[in-house]
Design an enzyme around this catalytic site. Structure first.
Site, PDB file in Angstrom:
ATOM      1  N   LYS A 183      -2.497   8.676   7.128  1.00 14.58           N
ATOM      2  CA  LYS A 183      -2.992   7.930   8.290  1.00 14.58           C
ATOM      3  C   LYS A 183      -4.080   8.681   9.074  1.00 14.58           C
ATOM      4  O   LYS A 183      -5.221   8.678   8.654  1.00 14.58           O
ATOM      5  CB  LYS A 183      -1.812   7.503   9.159  1.00 14.58           C
ATOM      6  CG  LYS A 183      -0.945   6.469   8.416  1.00 14.58           C
ATOM      7  CD  LYS A 183      -0.073   5.631   9.305  1.00 14.58           C
ATOM      8  CE  LYS A 183       0.455   4.422   8.541  1.00 14.58           C
ATOM      9  NZ  LYS A 183       1.819   4.553   8.055  1.00 14.58           N
ATOM     10  N   ASP A 221       8.268  13.501   6.392  1.00 16.46           N
ATOM     11  CA  ASP A 221       7.226  12.484   6.326  1.00 16.46           C
ATOM     12  C   ASP A 221       6.639  12.329   7.728  1.00 16.46           C
ATOM     13  O   ASP A 221       7.171  11.608   8.571  1.00 16.46           O
ATOM     14  CB  ASP A 221       7.794  11.156   5.809  1.00 16.46           C
ATOM     15  CG  ASP A 221       6.718  10.073   5.706  1.00 16.46           C
ATOM     16  OD1 ASP A 221       5.625  10.259   6.283  1.00 16.46           O
ATOM     17  OD2 ASP A 221       6.973   9.038   5.055  1.00 16.46           O
ATOM     18  N   PHE A 266      10.966   4.133   6.353  1.00 15.46           N
ATOM     19  CA  PHE A 266       9.761   3.525   5.782  1.00 15.46           C
ATOM     20  C   PHE A 266       8.898   4.644   5.215  1.00 15.46           C
ATOM     21  O   PHE A 266       8.395   5.488   5.950  1.00 15.46           O
ATOM     22  CB  PHE A 266       8.947   2.718   6.807  1.00 15.46           C
ATOM     23  CG  PHE A 266       7.750   2.079   6.154  1.00 15.46           C
ATOM     24  CD1 PHE A 266       7.867   0.850   5.506  1.00 15.46           C
ATOM     25  CD2 PHE A 266       6.528   2.724   6.113  1.00 15.46           C
ATOM     26  CE1 PHE A 266       6.776   0.273   4.852  1.00 15.46           C
ATOM     27  CE2 PHE A 266       5.433   2.161   5.464  1.00 15.46           C
ATOM     28  CZ  PHE A 266       5.558   0.938   4.841  1.00 15.46           C
TER      29      PHE A 266
HETATM   30  C1  LIG Z   1       2.386   4.259   6.747  1.00 15.20           C
HETATM   31  C2  LIG Z   1       3.455   5.163   6.278  1.00 15.20           C
HETATM   32  C3  LIG Z   1       3.602   5.481   4.917  1.00 15.20           C
HETATM   33  C4  LIG Z   1       2.758   4.846   3.846  1.00 15.20           C
HETATM   34  O1  LIG Z   1       1.399   5.062   4.011  1.00 15.20           O
HETATM   35  P1  LIG Z   1       0.332   4.119   3.234  1.00 15.20           P
HETATM   36  O2  LIG Z   1      -0.979   4.795   3.499  1.00 15.20           O
HETATM   37  O3  LIG Z   1       0.430   2.754   3.861  1.00 15.20           O
HETATM   38  O4  LIG Z   1       0.726   4.127   1.809  1.00 15.20           O
HETATM   39  C5  LIG Z   1       4.583   6.382   4.573  1.00 15.20           C
HETATM   40  N1  LIG Z   1       5.382   6.939   5.501  1.00 15.20           N
HETATM   41  C6  LIG Z   1       5.284   6.647   6.808  1.00 15.20           C
HETATM   42  C7  LIG Z   1       6.206   7.295   7.788  1.00 15.20           C
HETATM   43  C8  LIG Z   1       4.327   5.731   7.244  1.00 15.20           C
HETATM   44  O5  LIG Z   1       4.241   5.407   8.537  1.00 15.20           O
END
Ligand SMILES: *Cc1c(COP(=O)(O)O)cnc(C)c1O
Length: 401
Positions: free
Chosen positions: A255, A226, A141
């Site tokens: 986040k 990520d 994700f």
């Molecule tokens: C939440 C998340 C994203 C995307 O972040 P948004 O601020 O919702 O665009 C990308 N990678 C990971 C691992 C995430 O948990």
């Protein structure tokens, strides 16, 4: 009609239904607790998918935001502002890197990394124009944009959004042989979550991430981590990769970087890698704005002491000990995770993840299910041990049927 019913009916009528929230309408929040429009209190065991690592209404973050609101909130990157250089320098230092490219949302950071890796591939590695490949893992994700969903394996996230962006190869998560086999001379990056959050808090086999580091280094490929959800304290370290002693070429952060106050994301890397961009080649109206920088600077200061990481590690050990006891019964089929982060697979006879989330809500605990039968637990790192135990008692009661 109750206040809750009114709000639910209005949302049903006037919002797109791209979410299916639990039927709770939050009005205020403090620390690990939220209060709904009827005055009922709930323990927040989701923490905005880790955006709220430092809790709701964190004093230090609110004070930093308030002070900045009175000074200047937006300049655009057409001009310098007096929080920008500090933010970049301090974030780079926290990451042990050299340079920062700020954006707003996580998906934008991922998009920026895709651009960075491709440009690095053409300009530095010497990949023929238009041929760059990026390897990602199944079950990933990385966000919701058209390019990012192009390399999702989740039909819900991907279906009906084509034509899809080419240039991505998908390999099984945790499988080094598959990764090595997918690499070609045109591979510019491997993009991975060190722990797959949305997939159900999947921790890869020991040695996998160190193996990815070794392979990417050998083949002159960028390792893009990520850490948007796994980073900034959640797992008991600043970065989840630290558990394997691994340093990537590129960190993606989001986040918790905005403290649950404002959206702040960033790509953090070496001067060489981020040096591929010249003026005008990438940007964002709000990226690196003064308010975002002021809040993120406070987040960085809070992380620098290591106290939140330590807390996540200690409370996380406690959490996993307690969940281990629950896993002893036949209601729980698996528990995974690291630090204050867990995925719990619940036996189908107990109910779906959604049903369990609803029963927990009735008992004053808010969680989010994922993939049908998994419950995620990721409280704010400021939660007390007492409150965590109380939340786990509620979970135990729900699982007991
Ligand atoms: C939440 C998340 C994203 C995307 O972040 P948004 O601020 O919702 O665009 C990308 N990678 C990971 C691992 C995430 O948990």
């Amino acid at each position: 009609m109750s206040l809750t019913e009114k709000a639910l009916a209005s949302a049903e009528a006037h919002s797109a239904h791209n979410y299916h929230p639990l039927p709770v309408v939050v009005a205020t929040a403090d620390g690990a607790w939220m209060t709904d429009v009827e005055g009922r209190r709930y323990l927040d065991l989701l923490a905005g998918y880790s955006a709220l690592n430092f809790g709701h209404g964190n004093r230090r973050l609110l004070d930093a935001a308030r002070a900045q609101l009175e000074r200047v909130t937006l300049t655009s990157r057409a001009f310098h502002h007096d929080r920008f250089a500090d933010f970049c320098a301090q974030l780079a230092e926290l990451c042990g890197m050299e340079a920062v490219l700020p954006m707003n949302t996580g998906a934008e950071a991922v998009e920026t990394a895709v651009k960075t890796a491709r440009k690095w591939g053409y300009r530095v590695k010497g990949v023929p124009d238009g041929m760059a490949e990026i390897i990602v893992a199944a079950g990933n994700f990385h966000g919701r944009t058209t390019t990012v969903v192009s390399f999702s394996t989740d039909p819900e996230a991907r279906a009906d959004y084509g034509p899809y962006t080419p240039g991505f190869r998908i390999v099984p998560y945790g499988d080094l042989t598959a990764l090595a086999g997918a690499m070609t001379g045109n591979t510019v990056a491997v993009l991975l979550e060190p722990i797959q959050g949305e997939a159900g808090v999947l921790v890869p086999p020991p040695g996998y991430l160190a193996g990815v580091r070794r392979l990417t280094r050998e083949r002159n490929v960028l390792f893009v981590a990520d850490e948007i959800q796994s980073g900034l304290g959640r797992t008991g370290r600043t970065f989840a990769l630290e558990h394997e002693g691994v340093v990537p070429d590129v960190y993606l952060l989001g986040k918790a970087l905005g403290g649950g106050v404002v959206p702040v994301s960033a790509v953090v890397s070496s001067a060489e890698v981020l040096g591929v961009f010249r003026p005008g080649e990438h940007g964002s109206t709000f990226g690196g704005n003064p308010l975002a920088c002021a809040v993120a600077l406070e987040v960085i200061a809070m992380l620098r002491t290591g106290e939140y990481q330590e807390r996540a590690a200690e409370l996380g050990d406690h959490l996993h000990r307690e969940l281990g006891l629950l896993a002893g019964g036949d209601a729980v089929t698996a528990v995974r995770g690291r630090g204050l982060w867990a995925g719990i697979d619940v036996a189908p006879r107990i109910g779906t993840g959604r049903e369990i989330s609803e029963r927990l809500m009735e008992r004053g605990v808010l969680v989010k299910d994922t993939h049908g039968s998994t419950i995620r637990i990721a409280p704010p790192l400021v939660i007390t041990e007492e409150d965590l135990d109380w939340g786990l008692d509620q979970l135990g009661a729900v699982l007991a049927g």
